[in-house]
Design an enzyme around this catalytic site. Structure first.
Site, PDB file in Angstrom:
ATOM      1  N   ARG A   1       0.848  -1.180   0.000  1.00 57.69           N
ATOM      2  CA  ARG A   1       0.000   0.000   0.000  1.00 57.69           C
ATOM      3  C   ARG A   1       0.892   1.242   0.000  1.00 57.69           C
ATOM      4  O   ARG A   1       2.036   1.201   0.472  1.00 57.69           O
ATOM      5  CB  ARG A   1      -0.898   0.030   1.234  1.00 57.69           C
ATOM      6  CG  ARG A   1      -1.879  -1.126   1.361  1.00 57.69           C
ATOM      7  CD  ARG A   1      -2.697  -0.986   2.628  1.00 57.69           C
ATOM      8  NE  ARG A   1      -3.697  -2.033   2.785  1.00 57.69           N
ATOM      9  CZ  ARG A   1      -3.514  -3.145   3.499  1.00 57.69           C
ATOM     10  NH1 ARG A   1      -2.351  -3.343   4.129  1.00 57.69           N
ATOM     11  NH2 ARG A   1      -4.468  -4.054   3.591  1.00 57.69           N
TER      12      ARG A   1
ATOM     13  N   LYS B   1      -2.554  -2.146   8.050  1.00 56.45           N
ATOM     14  CA  LYS B   1      -3.731  -1.564   8.695  1.00 56.45           C
ATOM     15  C   LYS B   1      -3.934  -2.169  10.076  1.00 56.45           C
ATOM     16  O   LYS B   1      -3.742  -3.364  10.278  1.00 56.45           O
ATOM     17  CB  LYS B   1      -4.976  -1.803   7.834  1.00 56.45           C
ATOM     18  CG  LYS B   1      -5.013  -0.968   6.559  1.00 56.45           C
ATOM     19  CD  LYS B   1      -6.325  -1.158   5.835  1.00 56.45           C
ATOM     20  CE  LYS B   1      -6.417  -0.250   4.619  1.00 56.45           C
ATOM     21  NZ  LYS B   1      -7.706  -0.405   3.907  1.00 56.45           N
TER      22      LYS B   1
ATOM     23  N   HIS C   1      -2.304   2.512  -5.931  1.00 56.08           N
ATOM     24  CA  HIS C   1      -3.273   1.445  -5.703  1.00 56.08           C
ATOM     25  C   HIS C   1      -3.491   0.616  -6.962  1.00 56.08           C
ATOM     26  O   HIS C   1      -3.719  -0.596  -6.886  1.00 56.08           O
ATOM     27  CB  HIS C   1      -4.594   2.038  -5.213  1.00 56.08           C
ATOM     28  CG  HIS C   1      -5.333   1.130  -4.287  1.00 56.08           C
ATOM     29  ND1 HIS C   1      -4.784   0.656  -3.107  1.00 56.08           N
ATOM     30  CD2 HIS C   1      -6.567   0.564  -4.363  1.00 56.08           C
ATOM     31  CE1 HIS C   1      -5.650  -0.134  -2.495  1.00 56.08           C
ATOM     32  NE2 HIS C   1      -6.737  -0.218  -3.240  1.00 56.08           N
TER      33      HIS C   1
ATOM     34  N   ARG D   1      -0.779  -1.867  -7.072  1.00 57.59           N
ATOM     35  CA  ARG D   1      -1.070  -2.944  -6.112  1.00 57.59           C
ATOM     36  C   ARG D   1      -2.084  -3.920  -6.704  1.00 57.59           C
ATOM     37  O   ARG D   1      -1.950  -5.140  -6.569  1.00 57.59           O
ATOM     38  CB  ARG D   1      -1.589  -2.326  -4.818  1.00 57.59           C
ATOM     39  CG  ARG D   1      -2.015  -3.313  -3.737  1.00 57.59           C
ATOM     40  CD  ARG D   1      -2.299  -2.533  -2.457  1.00 57.59           C
ATOM     41  NE  ARG D   1      -3.177  -3.207  -1.523  1.00 57.59           N
ATOM     42  CZ  ARG D   1      -2.762  -4.076  -0.581  1.00 57.59           C
ATOM     43  NH1 ARG D   1      -1.476  -4.359  -0.492  1.00 57.59           N
ATOM     44  NH2 ARG D   1      -3.618  -4.623   0.248  1.00 57.59           N
TER      45      ARG D   1
ATOM     46  N   HIS E   1      -4.739  -8.563   3.732  1.00 49.56           N
ATOM     47  CA  HIS E   1      -6.190  -8.450   3.893  1.00 49.56           C
ATOM     48  C   HIS E   1      -6.632  -9.240   5.118  1.00 49.56           C
ATOM     49  O   HIS E   1      -6.310 -10.422   5.249  1.00 49.56           O
ATOM     50  CB  HIS E   1      -6.927  -8.990   2.670  1.00 49.56           C
ATOM     51  CG  HIS E   1      -6.807  -8.119   1.467  1.00 49.56           C
ATOM     52  ND1 HIS E   1      -7.032  -8.573   0.177  1.00 49.56           N
ATOM     53  CD2 HIS E   1      -6.485  -6.800   1.343  1.00 49.56           C
ATOM     54  CE1 HIS E   1      -6.864  -7.577  -0.676  1.00 49.56           C
ATOM     55  NE2 HIS E   1      -6.530  -6.499   0.006  1.00 49.56           N
TER      56      HIS E   1
ATOM     57  N   TYR F   1     -10.358 -10.177  -6.807  1.00 47.52           N
ATOM     58  CA  TYR F   1      -9.448 -10.477  -7.901  1.00 47.52           C
ATOM     59  C   TYR F   1      -9.869 -11.721  -8.678  1.00 47.52           C
ATOM     60  O   TYR F   1      -9.494 -11.881  -9.837  1.00 47.52           O
ATOM     61  CB  TYR F   1      -8.014 -10.620  -7.369  1.00 47.52           C
ATOM     62  CG  TYR F   1      -7.530  -9.310  -6.804  1.00 47.52           C
ATOM     63  CD1 TYR F   1      -7.199  -8.256  -7.649  1.00 47.52           C
ATOM     64  CD2 TYR F   1      -7.458  -9.107  -5.437  1.00 47.52           C
ATOM     65  CE1 TYR F   1      -6.805  -7.032  -7.134  1.00 47.52           C
ATOM     66  CE2 TYR F   1      -7.060  -7.894  -4.913  1.00 47.52           C
ATOM     67  CZ  TYR F   1      -6.738  -6.859  -5.767  1.00 47.52           C
ATOM     68  OH  TYR F   1      -6.348  -5.644  -5.254  1.00 47.52           O
TER      69      TYR F   1
END
Length: 293
Positions: free
Chosen positions: A147, A171, A237, A240, A263, A272
């Site tokens: 990210r 995150k 992004h 990514r 994730h 995806y």
């Protein structure tokens, strides 16, 4: 910054921070949604089902994604109140459950990625700090799927010495190990040699701290323009997304991809599979003998 929240909301936000490790931006978003709802209803802790039904009418013109986010914040808040014994009932069943359609990520084809790398590698041959930095940034965005925030805040201490991995803090403060290719390690080493001393970040800002996300965005747009691509198509992004999509095309396992991307929920990674399916449909339409009929 949202306004002052009632005590129960503050307790809920404190729980999110302490038990779930919610990031500052996540907490700010919850605060905005809950304080905004309180601006319509008054105190949230004592709201009834009828109150929440009225709130749904106020939210009627919101986009499905915004409505889903706000309703989710309230559901979690009332679930917290029940768990804590503040309420015996949960009125959130009166809230709407819109199906927010997740849009497919914008994609770069292999040829477009190659064009970016060709331009960056040509710049890097001049051995200027700017050229070496751009190639290192590109290698880590597309080669490791980082990210923008993770890349910009990457500390020198995270750079591998012997093992080909980076230690990334993602995150919610969750750490993960991300593999770094041989060519990315080489580009990173060239940049660090040209970078000079001082600062604790891999990509420092001239004014102290680290390079900003806005500056990274600008550098990529400029690279895209010089590579003959539409700069509107290129962002951190998007690179990514290209990393993830191209790995999946190459046969990567979805669970492995989830780990690499950081994730928390496999459902986020599954977007995806839709991208890959869309390409398969396009391939059938273009290449199958019946497509020419």
């Amino acid at each position: 910054m949202a306004g002052k929240a009632e005590p129960e909301v503050e307790d809920f936000l404190a729980m999110l921070a302490a038990q779930r490790g919610a990031a500052a931006n996540t907490l700010a978003a919850y605060r905005r949604d809950l304080v905004g709802a309180a601006g319509v209803l008054g105190a949230l802790a004592g709201a009834s089902r009828d109150d929440l039904t009225d709130l749904s009418a106020v939210w009627a013109d919101l986009a499905p994604s915004s409505l889903a986010r706000k309703a989710s914040a309230l559901r979690q808040f009332y679930g917290f109140l029940v768990d804590e014994g503040v309420r015996d009932d949960d009125p959130s069943s009166a809230l709407p459950r819109p199906r927010a359609r997740r849009s497919l990520p914008r994609l770069l084809g292999h040829g477009e990625v190659d064009a970016l790398f060709q331009t960056a590698e040509e710049d890097a041959r001049g051995r200027t700090p700017e050229g070496l930095r751009m190639l290192a940034l590109l290698e880590l965005l597309y080669g490791s799927g980082l990210r923008a925030t993770e890349l910009m805040s990457l500390p020198l201490a995270a750079v591998p010495r012997d093992a080909p991995f980076l230690t990334i803090t993602g995150k919610g403060g969750v750490q993960r190990m991300v593999p770094v290719s041989t060519r990315a390690i080489r580009a990173l080493g060239d940049w660090l040699a040209a970078r000079g001393k001082g600062g604790r970040f891999v990509f420092p800002s001239p004014r102290g701290g680290h390079l900003s996300r806005v500056r990274l965005f600008q550098l990529l747009r400029d690279l895209a323009l010089r590579a003959g691509l539409d700069p509107e198509k290129v962002s951190p992004h998007v690179l990514r997304h290209a990393f993830a999509t191209h790995l999946l095309e190459g046969g990567a396992d979805l669970r492995v991809l989830q780990t690499l991307l950081g994730h928390a929920d496999i459902a986020t990674t599954q977007i995806y599979t839709h991208v890959d399916a869309a390409r398969l449909v396009a391939l059938v339409n273009q290449r199958h003998p019946l497509a020419k009929s």
